[in-house]
Write a protein that holds these residues in place. Structure first.
Motif, PDB file in Angstrom:
ATOM      1  N   PHE A 505       0.819  -1.215   0.000  1.00  0.00           N
ATOM      2  CA  PHE A 505       0.000   0.000   0.000  1.00  0.00           C
ATOM      3  C   PHE A 505       0.854   1.267   0.000  1.00  0.00           C
ATOM      4  O   PHE A 505       0.478   2.271  -0.585  1.00  0.00           O
ATOM      5  N   SER A 506       2.016   1.188   0.671  1.00  0.00           N
ATOM      6  CA  SER A 506       2.783   2.433   0.846  1.00  0.00           C
ATOM      7  C   SER A 506       3.698   2.733  -0.333  1.00  0.00           C
ATOM      8  O   SER A 506       4.061   3.877  -0.555  1.00  0.00           O
ATOM      9  N   LYS A 507       4.065   1.699  -1.089  1.00  0.00           N
ATOM     10  CA  LYS A 507       5.077   1.934  -2.117  1.00  0.00           C
ATOM     11  C   LYS A 507       4.505   2.119  -3.527  1.00  0.00           C
ATOM     12  O   LYS A 507       5.245   2.106  -4.514  1.00  0.00           O
ATOM     13  N   LEU A 508       3.197   2.294  -3.624  1.00  0.00           N
ATOM     14  CA  LEU A 508       2.618   2.460  -4.956  1.00  0.00           C
ATOM     15  C   LEU A 508       2.607   3.925  -5.390  1.00  0.00           C
ATOM     16  O   LEU A 508       2.271   4.810  -4.605  1.00  0.00           O
ATOM     17  N   HIS A 509       2.987   4.127  -6.641  1.00  0.00           N
ATOM     18  CA  HIS A 509       2.966   5.477  -7.225  1.00  0.00           C
ATOM     19  C   HIS A 509       1.532   5.784  -7.651  1.00  0.00           C
ATOM     20  O   HIS A 509       0.857   4.924  -8.204  1.00  0.00           O
ATOM     21  N   PRO A 510       1.061   7.035  -7.441  1.00  0.00           N
ATOM     22  CA  PRO A 510      -0.345   7.325  -7.791  1.00  0.00           C
ATOM     23  C   PRO A 510      -0.646   7.186  -9.283  1.00  0.00           C
ATOM     24  O   PRO A 510      -1.815   7.015  -9.648  1.00  0.00           O
ATOM     25  N   PHE A 511       0.379   7.269 -10.123  1.00  0.00           N
ATOM     26  CA  PHE A 511       0.112   7.133 -11.557  1.00  0.00           C
ATOM     27  C   PHE A 511       0.577   5.773 -12.091  1.00  0.00           C
ATOM     28  O   PHE A 511       0.850   5.615 -13.282  1.00  0.00           O
ATOM     29  N   ALA A 512       0.673   4.783 -11.224  1.00  0.00           N
ATOM     30  CA  ALA A 512       1.034   3.428 -11.656  1.00  0.00           C
ATOM     31  C   ALA A 512      -0.098   2.889 -12.541  1.00  0.00           C
ATOM     32  O   ALA A 512      -1.264   3.238 -12.339  1.00  0.00           O
ATOM     33  N   PRO A 513       0.237   2.045 -13.526  1.00  0.00           N
ATOM     34  CA  PRO A 513      -0.808   1.480 -14.383  1.00  0.00           C
ATOM     35  C   PRO A 513      -1.858   0.723 -13.561  1.00  0.00           C
ATOM     36  O   PRO A 513      -1.546   0.117 -12.531  1.00  0.00           O
ATOM     37  N   ALA A 514      -3.101   0.758 -14.061  1.00  0.00           N
ATOM     38  CA  ALA A 514      -4.243   0.240 -13.288  1.00  0.00           C
ATOM     39  C   ALA A 514      -4.092  -1.224 -12.907  1.00  0.00           C
ATOM     40  O   ALA A 514      -4.566  -1.641 -11.839  1.00  0.00           O
ATOM     41  N   ASP A 515      -3.433  -2.022 -13.715  1.00  0.00           N
ATOM     42  CA  ASP A 515      -3.353  -3.443 -13.355  1.00  0.00           C
ATOM     43  C   ASP A 515      -2.401  -3.686 -12.179  1.00  0.00           C
ATOM     44  O   ASP A 515      -2.287  -4.804 -11.699  1.00  0.00           O
ATOM     45  N   GLN A 516      -1.719  -2.622 -11.725  1.00  0.00           N
ATOM     46  CA  GLN A 516      -0.841  -2.793 -10.564  1.00  0.00           C
ATOM     47  C   GLN A 516      -1.532  -2.410  -9.254  1.00  0.00           C
ATOM     48  O   GLN A 516      -0.947  -2.537  -8.185  1.00  0.00           O
ATOM     49  N   TRP A 517      -2.727  -1.868  -9.337  1.00  0.00           N
ATOM     50  CA  TRP A 517      -3.398  -1.482  -8.072  1.00  0.00           C
ATOM     51  C   TRP A 517      -4.805  -2.057  -7.958  1.00  0.00           C
ATOM     52  O   TRP A 517      -5.716  -1.423  -7.460  1.00  0.00           O
ATOM     53  N   LYS A 518      -4.906  -3.300  -8.346  1.00  0.00           N
ATOM     54  CA  LYS A 518      -6.233  -3.938  -8.261  1.00  0.00           C
ATOM     55  C   LYS A 518      -6.701  -4.086  -6.810  1.00  0.00           C
ATOM     56  O   LYS A 518      -7.897  -4.061  -6.534  1.00  0.00           O
ATOM     57  N   GLY A 519      -5.745  -4.256  -5.906  1.00  0.00           N
ATOM     58  CA  GLY A 519      -6.113  -4.358  -4.484  1.00  0.00           C
ATOM     59  C   GLY A 519      -6.729  -3.052  -4.008  1.00  0.00           C
ATOM     60  O   GLY A 519      -7.810  -3.027  -3.403  1.00  0.00           O
ATOM     61  N   TYR A 520      -6.016  -1.958  -4.291  1.00  0.00           N
ATOM     62  CA  TYR A 520      -6.572  -0.641  -3.958  1.00  0.00           C
ATOM     63  C   TYR A 520      -7.931  -0.477  -4.637  1.00  0.00           C
ATOM     64  O   TYR A 520      -8.891  -0.003  -4.032  1.00  0.00           O
ATOM     65  N   GLY A 521      -7.993  -0.857  -5.920  1.00  0.00           N
ATOM     66  CA  GLY A 521      -9.236  -0.689  -6.678  1.00  0.00           C
ATOM     67  C   GLY A 521     -10.396  -1.362  -5.970  1.00  0.00           C
ATOM     68  O   GLY A 521     -11.478  -0.782  -5.819  1.00  0.00           O
TER      69      GLY A 521
END
Ligand code: PLP
Length: 927
Positions: A505-521
């Motif tokens: 959760f802490s190391k994700l960039h806000p503009f990372a491609p969508a398939d990298q933040w499915k958990g957040y999604g």
């Protein structure tokens, strides 16, 4: 407790308190809960695996950073820091005030500008604040705008451009985007913004441009990067009027967009108009150095519609972390980090050139920009290696950061060698000390962070003790209850907070491609749904990162709705006199005209006045802003009629959700008839206040407003995304029934305290059945006449009893507003009531002539250890009475570290950076 209140059951109390017309009888639909802490963490681990942690070189204002463990553990994850409130009660907040002063000093030194605030929400909104500050400075007469234009260099971060546009339109600012190199600036421009280094990573010398703008009568703000400024000539030395940016890369995790502290520095001329909070140096009653928030008359609750900014909650905790990072590394450490990043970038540049990719940035700090015939091939190869670059058409930029190693550089090169079909990757690492990637014209020559605080605490032991010494000066929730009405200082449970530090959760960039933040999604969608359910609305936007930003976003929604119906002329907003100051301030920012509605004698909205005004302005009525239950802590029975009146006259109803802790599960903004509301997740939904931020202020709207939700009120797509986890956890673990119980207990606790206090104290305003909502107002004004005692004296005396004062003089001057929340048990409520009752006796003693009118424990409060232990004691009351007024105090004494702070002295002699060492001379001798 029920017996003390005089009711037979909790149900009876709730029935008496919540008007039947707005009572919800339906259980909230929160599927999947409640979960135990263990179950929750296990389920979240699963969701976390859906996020992919890539090595990120996207840059654009967000960079990976190493959070020093000593800061992570002792500040970020320490309730002694994160459960503090905004330092309004300066005597028990000297630790964080000191740290925020360090933040201001750090920003001022690095930017080369004398005045810095602490702090703002994000870089984009900080840039917008600078824009409006310049606009107002140049166009004093708003009816005759002579300079409406603001020049925006095309190479500022795109999220900043978006926010500038959002903020410019409602107030009539014209944005002109172009290339600073050939911008034609004339007297119709009030200012300009450039980025340093720019969004491509290029470093320019802006001196000539700044002079051109200033010659035309305008001002220039430079959006900049603190780490780069250790090597680059600071904005102040280039002539800029202001500098803004994000302090995130000073040891604050990216967190998928936040929270991080933005900074704002300016020339001295802007002293009275700089947005946000400024910490300043003053003296206490004994003449000792003491800190406090300076120029408080600028605070929104006083300025209301005359305020030029609506900043209230900002990002204090994160400003403290960034300041501590600078304290820990010091000027040499920071320069070393910056140089290492820049040298690695230089190696990358030369090795990429060998592969046929020439860096397009003639001068740069940390970012290489190349052109590629087939960027998708590079992207594919990069993502296969779990690497993110920044892509824009055929251009690829790669921003290195503190975490980048030589091995990382080899991995980056491997991406390009693979695409080029070349063999083994090699690199010759540049270790030269001269950074010829930065031209001498913009190479920093001035010193910075010379103050001892940045040159002392460089080992973990020193750092740990320094942070602890500051923490000891501050009263936070780990000492005692903080019953701040309207602020909802409830438990911030450890289980809710722990995952915020997890790398997924802490190391994700806000503009990372969508398939990298499915958990957040997944969890953000769930949270949106729950908040819509709780508010009784159709949709939620998670973007605004404070309550006030939520207000602004909600009003923009209303504005867009009217405009779309060809009713853009609807610009009048009705706001009750009792509203929080951010309401009118946000309305003005949204281009609306504020019309104030009176309160009646019981503190309720004066319905007749409201009706008259709604009808009077029916052709121009945009809506109403209303807090519910009211800022007086009462569920007004007339609320449905009020909403209907507004609707009947063509307006929409905005509900300020600061008091949602009295509503969840029992009623909702939807039920009362509102159309849009914000929620302060840092109140009702368990995000800690962090000494003045972080916070989140999502907005929820009815179906017909869904298409009008604004997209760019914060720099990051989901605002301070990582702390949304806290509210997610709060709702998930409580489930529908737990949420309802929490609200009921919050109301129970408030009514219990009210019942215990009302014989001695006059309680202002209650509902028709004599109950209060989740908070109540204690009137201290009668004591002025009877004993010469003011509300402030009671607030300061409470410190001697080990308590933080309740909300002082809001919404009614001369009162305190108590909100216990559901988190406090009966023993703590009793301790607090006992303290207030003992203080009542002290006041009575003065009134009856048994204690002196001026030399008494209230007027001299708070009492420091130094005062109590001094060789001389000449007061008319005993030391024991001063310091240990009740038996429980002896067991766990909290000592205010300074005596009563002199506010006017500090405002007359404004000092908002760490003073020169000479001012400590006396202390040194004494020590
Ligand atoms: C009633 C009310 N409205 C709005 C706000 C502003 O919220 P924030 O501080 O999150 O910007 C507050 C903050 O205390 C408040 O009490």
């Amino acid at each position: 407790m029920l017996k003390t209140i005089g009711v037979r059951s909790l149900d009876e109390l709730i029935d008496k308190t919540i008007p039947a017309s707005i009572r919800s009888r339906k259980a909230l639909n929160i599927p999947g809960g409640p979960l135990s802490e263990q179950q929750y963490l296990t389920s979240l681990r699963q969701i976390a695996t859906l996020n992919k942690v890539y090595k990120t070189y996207i840059g654009q204002g967000y960079y990976d950073t190493i959070v020093p463990s000593v800061i992570l553990r002792n500040v970020f994850e320490n309730p002694g820091w994160y459960t503090q409130y905004t330092p309004y009660q300066a005597e028990i907040a000297q630790g964080r005030l000191e740290s925020l002063l360090n933040f201001q000093t750090m920003v001022s030194d690095l930017t080369g500008l004398p005045l810095a605030n602490a702090s703002l929400l994000d870089e984009g909104t900080a840039a917008a604040e600078a824009m409006t500050m310049f606009f107002n400075a140049k166009n004093k007469d708003h009816d005759h705008i002579t300079a409406p234009k603001f020049f925006v260099d095309k190479n500022i971060f795109s999220q900043t451009k978006d926010i500038l546009l959002t903020r410019a339109v409602p107030v009539g600012i014209e944005l002109v985007t172009g290339d600073f190199n050939n911008a034609a600036i004339d007297s119709t421009y009030f200012g300009a913004i450039v980025q340093y280094p720019d969004s491509n990573g290029a470093v320019h010398d802006y001196r000539a441009f700044i002079q051109k703008v200033q010659a035309a009568g305008g001002f220039v703000v430079m959006a900049t990067d603190l780490l780069a400024l250790t090597l680059l000539t600071p904005p102040g030395e280039l002539g800029a009027d202001a500098a803004v940016g994000n302090s995130q890369r000073f040891g604050v995790p990216m967190g998928f967009g936040g929270p991080h502290a933005a900074f704002f520095a300016a020339k001295d001329d802007f002293k009275r108009s700089i947005p946000g909070r400024i910490i300043g140096v003053s003296i206490d009653a004994q003449g000792n150095r003491a800190l406090r928030m300076a120029l408080q008359t600028r605070e929104q609750h006083i300025k209301r519609e005359k305020a030029t900014s609506n900043i209230c909650t900002a990002q204090a905790l994160l400003a403290n972390m960034a300041a501590m990072y600078a304290v820990y590394h010091g000027p040499e450490g920071l320069t070393r980090i910056a140089k290492r990043v820049s040298l690695l970038a230089r190696t990358l540049e030369s090795e990429l050139a060998g592969l046929g990719y020439n860096n397009l940035n003639a001068s740069y700090f940390d970012t290489i920009r190349v052109q590629a015939a087939d960027p998708s091939a590079i992207r594919y190869a990069a993502e296969e290696r779990s690497i993110n670059f920044h892509y824009s058409g055929h251009y690829i930029s790669i921003s290195l950061d503190e975490t980048t190693t030589q091995e990382d550089v080899l991995n980056i090169l491997e991406v390009f060698t693979q695409v080029e079909g070349k063999g083994v990757v090699t690199a010759t690492f540049d270790t030269e000390d001269t950074l010829d990637n930065i031209p001498s014209s913009v190479t920093r020559t001035s010193e910075f962070l010379t103050h001892p605080v940045f040159n002392t605490h460089h080992s973990e032991t020193q750092m740990m003790r320094y942070m602890r010494s500051l923490e000891n000066k501050d009263l936070s929730l780990n000492t005692s209850m903080i019953s701040l009405g309207s602020c909802t200082m409830k438990l911030n449970a450890a289980t809710e907070l722990i995952p915020v530090s997890w790398p997924e959760f802490s190391k994700l960039h806000p503009f990372a491609p969508a398939d990298q933040w499915k958990g957040y999604g997944k969890l953000l969608t769930e949270l949106e749904n729950w908040l819509s359910e709780i508010t009784g609305f159709a949709a939620t936007s998670l973007q605004p990162n404070s309550g006030a930003q939520g207000e602004y976003a909600g009003l923009l929604t209303i504005r867009a709705y009217h405009a779309d119906r060809k009713e853009a002329h609807r610009d009048i907003i009705l706001i009750p006199i009792s509203a929080h100051g951010t309401n009118p301030a946000s309305a003005v920012m949204a281009g609306m005209k504020v019309v104030v509605v009176k309160s009646d004698e019981d503190g309720h909205i004066d319905v007749q006045d409201l009706q008259e005004k709604a009808e009077q302005y029916k052709d121009r009525l945009a809506g109403l802003m209303v807090t519910y239950p009211s800022t007086h802590g009462v569920f007004e029975e007339s609320i449905k009629d009020i909403c209907q009146t507004i609707h009947a006259n063509g307006g929409l109803v905005y509900m300020d959700g600061a008091n949602m802790n009295a509503q969840v599960g029992l009623t909702s903004p939807g039920l009362i008839g509102a159309d849009v509301c914000h929620l302060n997740l840092h109140k009702t939904f368990a995000i800690p206040h962090g000494g003045g931020g972080p916070g989140m202020g999502p907005i929820c709207v009815i179906e017909k407003l869904k298409p009008y939700l604004p997209k760019h009120v914060s720099a990051a797509p989901f605002g301070s995304a990582s702390i949304l986890l806290i509210s997610y956890a709060y709702i998930k673990m409580l489930g529908a029934e737990g949420l309802l119980r929490s609200t009921e207990y919050a109301i129970l606790n408030a009514n219990y305290m009210k019942a215990r206090l009302e014989k001695q104290y006059k309680i202002l305003y209650s509902g028709s059945n004599g109950t209060c909502a989740h908070e109540f107002i204690v009137d201290l004004r009668p004591f002025k006449a009877s004993a010469g005692i003011e509300a402030e004296d009671v607030a300061k005396r409470l410190m001697d009893y080990g308590f933080h004062a309740p909300t002082l003089s809001f919404p009614v001057p001369g009162t305190i507003m108590i909100e216990p929340t559901e988190s406090e048990d009966k023993a703590e409520l009793d301790r607090f009531c006992n303290a207030l009752l003992a203080i009542y006796n002290e006041i009575q003693a003065i009134a009856e002539g048994k204690a002196d009118k001026t030399d008494n424990a209230l007027k001299n409060a708070p009492h420091t250890q130094a005062v109590i232990c001094a060789d001389e004691w000449t007061r008319a009351y005993s030391r024991n009475h001063a310091a240990f007024p009740l038996p429980y105090v002896k067991e766990n004494k909290f000592w205010p570290s300074v005596g009563r702070v002199n506010n006017t002295h500090g405002d007359r002699n404004l000092i908002c950076t760490c003073e020169p060492v000479s001012s400590y001379a006396e202390e040194t001798v004494a020590g």
